[in-house]
Design a protein around this motif. Sequence first.
Motif, PDB file in Angstrom:
ATOM      1  N   THR A   1       0.828  -1.211   0.000  1.00 22.15           N
ATOM      2  CA  THR A   1       0.000   0.000   0.000  1.00 22.15           C
ATOM      3  C   THR A   1       0.858   1.255   0.000  1.00 22.15           C
ATOM      4  OG1 THR A   1      -1.724  -1.198   1.210  1.00 22.15           O
ATOM      5  CG2 THR A   1      -1.861   1.202   1.207  1.00 22.15           C
ATOM      6  N   ARG A   2       1.892   1.264   0.834  1.00 20.47           N
ATOM      7  CA  ARG A   2       2.788   2.433   0.873  1.00 20.47           C
ATOM      8  C   ARG A   2       3.468   2.652  -0.480  1.00 20.47           C
ATOM      9  NH1 ARG A   2       3.780   0.745   6.374  1.00 20.47           N
ATOM     10  NH2 ARG A   2       5.402  -0.697   5.659  1.00 20.47           N
ATOM     11  N   GLU A   3       3.889   1.552  -1.134  1.00 20.54           N
ATOM     12  CA  GLU A   3       4.561   1.675  -2.425  1.00 20.54           C
ATOM     13  C   GLU A   3       3.612   2.233  -3.474  1.00 20.54           C
ATOM     14  OE1 GLU A   3       7.487   1.533  -5.312  1.00 20.54           O
ATOM     15  OE2 GLU A   3       7.650   1.335  -3.128  1.00 20.54           O
ATOM     16  N   LEU A   4       2.381   1.758  -3.495  1.00 17.35           N
ATOM     17  CA  LEU A   4       1.401   2.262  -4.458  1.00 17.35           C
ATOM     18  C   LEU A   4       1.089   3.734  -4.204  1.00 17.35           C
ATOM     19  CD1 LEU A   4      -1.122  -0.732  -4.695  1.00 17.35           C
ATOM     20  CD2 LEU A   4       0.633  -0.092  -6.351  1.00 17.35           C
ATOM     21  N   GLN A   5       0.956   4.097  -2.950  1.00 13.52           N
ATOM     22  CA  GLN A   5       0.668   5.489  -2.611  1.00 13.52           C
ATOM     23  C   GLN A   5       1.811   6.404  -3.029  1.00 13.52           C
ATOM     24  OE1 GLN A   5      -0.231   5.054   1.565  1.00 13.52           O
ATOM     25  NE2 GLN A   5      -2.422   4.730   1.187  1.00 13.52           N
ATOM     26  N   ARG A   6       3.058   5.912  -2.883  1.00 16.01           N
ATOM     27  CA  ARG A   6       4.210   6.708  -3.339  1.00 16.01           C
ATOM     28  C   ARG A   6       4.159   6.937  -4.845  1.00 16.01           C
ATOM     29  NH1 ARG A   6       7.464   4.218   0.916  1.00 16.01           N
ATOM     30  NH2 ARG A   6       7.837   2.395  -0.396  1.00 16.01           N
ATOM     31  N   ASN A   7       3.514   5.993  -5.557  1.00 12.90           N
ATOM     32  CA  ASN A   7       3.385   6.124  -7.008  1.00 12.90           C
ATOM     33  C   ASN A   7       2.028   6.717  -7.401  1.00 12.90           C
ATOM     34  OD1 ASN A   7       5.749   4.575  -8.642  1.00 12.90           O
ATOM     35  ND2 ASN A   7       5.444   3.617  -6.645  1.00 12.90           N
ATOM     36  N   HIS A   8       1.370   7.360  -6.427  1.00 12.39           N
ATOM     37  CA  HIS A   8       0.128   8.108  -6.660  1.00 12.39           C
ATOM     38  C   HIS A   8      -1.002   7.205  -7.180  1.00 12.39           C
ATOM     39  CE1 HIS A   8       2.629  11.593  -5.996  1.00 12.39           C
ATOM     40  NE2 HIS A   8       3.437  11.211  -6.990  1.00 12.39           N
ATOM     41  N   ILE A   9      -1.032   5.946  -6.708  1.00 17.00           N
ATOM     42  CA  ILE A   9      -2.126   5.031  -7.041  1.00 17.00           C
ATOM     43  C   ILE A   9      -3.205   5.164  -5.973  1.00 17.00           C
ATOM     44  CG2 ILE A   9      -2.777   2.625  -7.421  1.00 17.00           C
ATOM     45  CD1 ILE A   9      -0.889   3.735  -9.542  1.00 17.00           C
ATOM     46  N   ASN A  10      -4.440   5.316  -6.400  1.00 14.14           N
ATOM     47  CA  ASN A  10      -5.568   5.465  -5.485  1.00 14.14           C
ATOM     48  C   ASN A  10      -5.918   4.102  -4.880  1.00 14.14           C
ATOM     49  OD1 ASN A  10      -7.877   6.210  -4.144  1.00 14.14           O
ATOM     50  ND2 ASN A  10      -9.143   6.419  -5.988  1.00 14.14           N
ATOM     51  N   CYS A  11      -5.393   3.826  -3.690  1.00 12.92           N
ATOM     52  CA  CYS A  11      -5.535   2.498  -3.107  1.00 12.92           C
ATOM     53  C   CYS A  11      -5.869   2.592  -1.619  1.00 12.92           C
ATOM     54  CB  CYS A  11      -4.250   1.691  -3.292  1.00 12.92           C
ATOM     55  SG  CYS A  11      -2.822   2.362  -2.379  1.00 12.92           S
ATOM     56  N   ALA A  12      -6.288   1.448  -1.070  1.00 18.17           N
ATOM     57  CA  ALA A  12      -6.555   1.326   0.368  1.00 18.17           C
ATOM     58  C   ALA A  12      -6.252  -0.103   0.775  1.00 18.17           C
ATOM     59  CB  ALA A  12      -8.006   1.676   0.699  1.00 18.17           C
ATOM     60  N   SER A  13      -5.989  -0.305   2.052  1.00 17.72           N
ATOM     61  CA  SER A  13      -5.619  -1.641   2.533  1.00 17.72           C
ATOM     62  C   SER A  13      -6.694  -2.209   3.445  1.00 17.72           C
ATOM     63  CB  SER A  13      -4.278  -1.585   3.279  1.00 17.72           C
ATOM     64  OG  SER A  13      -4.361  -0.727   4.403  1.00 17.72           O
ATOM     65  N   MET A  14      -6.738  -3.541   3.521  1.00 14.94           N
ATOM     66  CA  MET A  14      -7.693  -4.252   4.356  1.00 14.94           C
ATOM     67  C   MET A  14      -6.954  -5.385   5.073  1.00 14.94           C
ATOM     68  SD  MET A  14     -10.957  -4.726   5.249  1.00 14.94           S
ATOM     69  CE  MET A  14     -12.164  -4.322   3.998  1.00 14.94           C
ATOM     70  N   HIS A  15      -6.884  -5.293   6.401  1.00 10.79           N
ATOM     71  CA  HIS A  15      -6.187  -6.319   7.180  1.00 10.79           C
ATOM     72  C   HIS A  15      -6.713  -6.306   8.605  1.00 10.79           C
ATOM     73  CE1 HIS A  15      -3.885  -2.916   8.768  1.00 10.79           C
ATOM     74  NE2 HIS A  15      -3.657  -2.560   7.506  1.00 10.79           N
ATOM     75  N   SER A  16      -6.230  -7.234   9.416  1.00 12.01           N
ATOM     76  CA  SER A  16      -6.810  -7.448  10.746  1.00 12.01           C
ATOM     77  C   SER A  16      -6.475  -6.356  11.751  1.00 12.01           C
ATOM     78  CB  SER A  16      -6.342  -8.797  11.298  1.00 12.01           C
ATOM     79  OG  SER A  16      -4.922  -8.845  11.395  1.00 12.01           O
ATOM     80  N   ASP A  17      -5.524  -5.476  11.447  1.00  9.53           N
ATOM     81  CA  ASP A  17      -5.199  -4.392  12.379  1.00  9.53           C
ATOM     82  C   ASP A  17      -6.216  -3.246  12.324  1.00  9.53           C
ATOM     83  OD1 ASP A  17      -3.021  -5.686  13.355  1.00  9.53           O
ATOM     84  OD2 ASP A  17      -1.525  -4.501  12.273  1.00  9.53           O
ATOM     85  N   LEU A  18      -7.075  -3.249  11.316  1.00 13.63           N
ATOM     86  CA  LEU A  18      -8.082  -2.190  11.192  1.00 13.63           C
ATOM     87  C   LEU A  18      -9.265  -2.457  12.112  1.00 13.63           C
ATOM     88  CD1 LEU A  18      -8.246  -1.723   7.297  1.00 13.63           C
ATOM     89  CD2 LEU A  18      -6.834  -0.479   8.939  1.00 13.63           C
ATOM     90  N   THR A  19      -9.878  -1.408  12.611  1.00 16.65           N
ATOM     91  CA  THR A  19     -11.111  -1.559  13.376  1.00 16.65           C
ATOM     92  C   THR A  19     -12.243  -1.903  12.412  1.00 16.65           C
ATOM     93  OG1 THR A  19     -11.784   0.759  13.151  1.00 16.65           O
ATOM     94  CG2 THR A  19     -10.322   0.203  15.000  1.00 16.65           C
ATOM     95  N   GLN A  20     -13.364  -2.376  12.962  1.00 13.75           N
ATOM     96  CA  GLN A  20     -14.493  -2.710  12.108  1.00 13.75           C
ATOM     97  C   GLN A  20     -14.990  -1.492  11.339  1.00 13.75           C
ATOM     98  OE1 GLN A  20     -15.650  -5.640  11.353  1.00 13.75           O
ATOM     99  NE2 GLN A  20     -17.109  -4.736   9.906  1.00 13.75           N
ATOM    100  N   GLN A  21     -15.008  -0.343  11.998  1.00 14.86           N
ATOM    101  CA  GLN A  21     -15.461   0.871  11.313  1.00 14.86           C
ATOM    102  C   GLN A  21     -14.535   1.207  10.150  1.00 14.86           C
ATOM    103  OE1 GLN A  21     -16.137   4.196  13.917  1.00 14.86           O
ATOM    104  NE2 GLN A  21     -16.551   5.627  12.253  1.00 14.86           N
ATOM    105  N   GLU A  22     -13.230   1.025  10.345  1.00 16.27           N
ATOM    106  CA  GLU A  22     -12.268   1.290   9.268  1.00 16.27           C
ATOM    107  C   GLU A  22     -12.452   0.307   8.118  1.00 16.27           C
ATOM    108  OE1 GLU A  22      -8.477   3.179  11.757  1.00 16.27           O
ATOM    109  OE2 GLU A  22      -8.784   1.003  11.714  1.00 16.27           O
ATOM    110  N   ARG A  23     -12.694  -0.973   8.439  1.00 18.69           N
ATOM    111  CA  ARG A  23     -12.929  -1.962   7.383  1.00 18.69           C
ATOM    112  C   ARG A  23     -14.180  -1.624   6.578  1.00 18.69           C
ATOM    113  NH1 ARG A  23     -12.078  -8.016   9.878  1.00 18.69           N
ATOM    114  NH2 ARG A  23     -10.368  -7.550  11.308  1.00 18.69           N
ATOM    115  N   ASP A  24     -15.244  -1.293   7.304  1.00 20.00           N
ATOM    116  CA  ASP A  24     -16.493  -0.942   6.626  1.00 20.00           C
ATOM    117  C   ASP A  24     -16.291   0.248   5.690  1.00 20.00           C
ATOM    118  OD1 ASP A  24     -17.761  -2.971   7.967  1.00 20.00           O
ATOM    119  OD2 ASP A  24     -18.682  -1.671   9.477  1.00 20.00           O
TER     120      ASP A  24
END
Length: 423
Positions: A262-285
């Motif tokens: 995700t960090r690499e894509l963002q450095r290359n100005h790609i419109n992206c987001a990540s989904m993993h277990s460290d996110l809260t439910q509200q963040e996942r939603d």
Amino acid sequence: MNFEETYLNDNILDALYDMHFEEMTPVQEKCIPEILDGRDMIGVAQTGTGKTAAYLLPILSMLDDGGYPKDAVNCIIMAPTRELAQQIDQAMQGFGYYLDGISSVAVYGGNDGNRFDQEMRGLKMGADVIIATPGRLLSHIRMGYVDLSHLSFFVLDEADRMLDMGFSDDILQIAKLLPQDRQTIMFSATMPNKIQDLARTLLYNPIEVKIAVSKPAEKIQQSAYVCYEPQKLGIIRHLFKAGELERVIIFSGKKDKVKDITRELQRNHINCASMHSDLTQQERDDVMYRFKAGQVNVLVATDIVARGIDIDDILMVINYDVPRDVEDYVHRIGRTARAQRDGVAVTFVSDTDMRYFFNIERFLGKEITKNPLPEGLGEPPVYQPAPARKQSRGRGGKGRNGKRYSNKKRNSHHKSSSKPKTE
């Protein structure tokens, strides 16, 4: 076989008609009549085969036909993740559109206090159907206001994942609170020994339904890059530089890799987001909402979204690493080429992952095209598909007439205190 040929009641059939569901999938054709007849069942079927409808439709039909306690919990559906619980809840709303007397509540963790209070009110009132993750349901049970003494249906969806995630003891604790004459239905993508042990503990004289792992849709254009681990980010940069890619999911088995990508894509100005277990439910939603709405072009995710998430317009799936199980590969790339669309699946095969990729090719019965590395990344490793040693199998080894179909008595079967192994 179509739904009209079953004993599903008219209200369910009307909802299916509105949703343009006519022909049953193989798992629905095998499961629905047996569940309507009150049989315990273990179904071996992957996501995407229609298994949610295979158990929801007959249960809702029987509840709507009547003969079950009012203001009581009549059915519990257990799911390993919040995302799957949410999807089952959405299916429940569609199938139950004409069922005025059937209530439901979804119970899953990672929410604020307001959500917990809403769940508590639904449980106290005795919702007919509870869709829950194990830990969250146990939290409510321990607070003393959940009465499960009248329960008729107990469903375990993706049971193998629940055991892999450490929910075995939670499931057994919940099961001890349920009536002996309940009907128990279990679905699992695989059948390792620990699932067989759990089935022997919870199910009474079950019928077993097996739906073979389906090969990926022919419309998916599959290819691979054989590479060393440090070359993968370079391939990612090349893929996104080569075209304006949108509606892409990148899968990795490790959340740290997800964050790096995700960090690499963002450095290359790609419109992206990540989904993993460290996110809260509200963040996942929020991430899923933005991705489904087209506000995010690329979703970088662990396997938390490989199963059970319905997104129809994914154009490309990138496997940043090779899944250890063939089933997981099928689940991942099955996110693309849905709803009559074409799709592309690309897999990065490192020198340490070759034997796993060979297992996938062997299952597919063909060799997957190997793409040359982009210029400037150096030489790739030589693809040597033969495994160096025998691989551990792990978890990848392999009515319309209005009548109510009553459950069969189990006598003392469920009194067994033996616990399944939790490998």
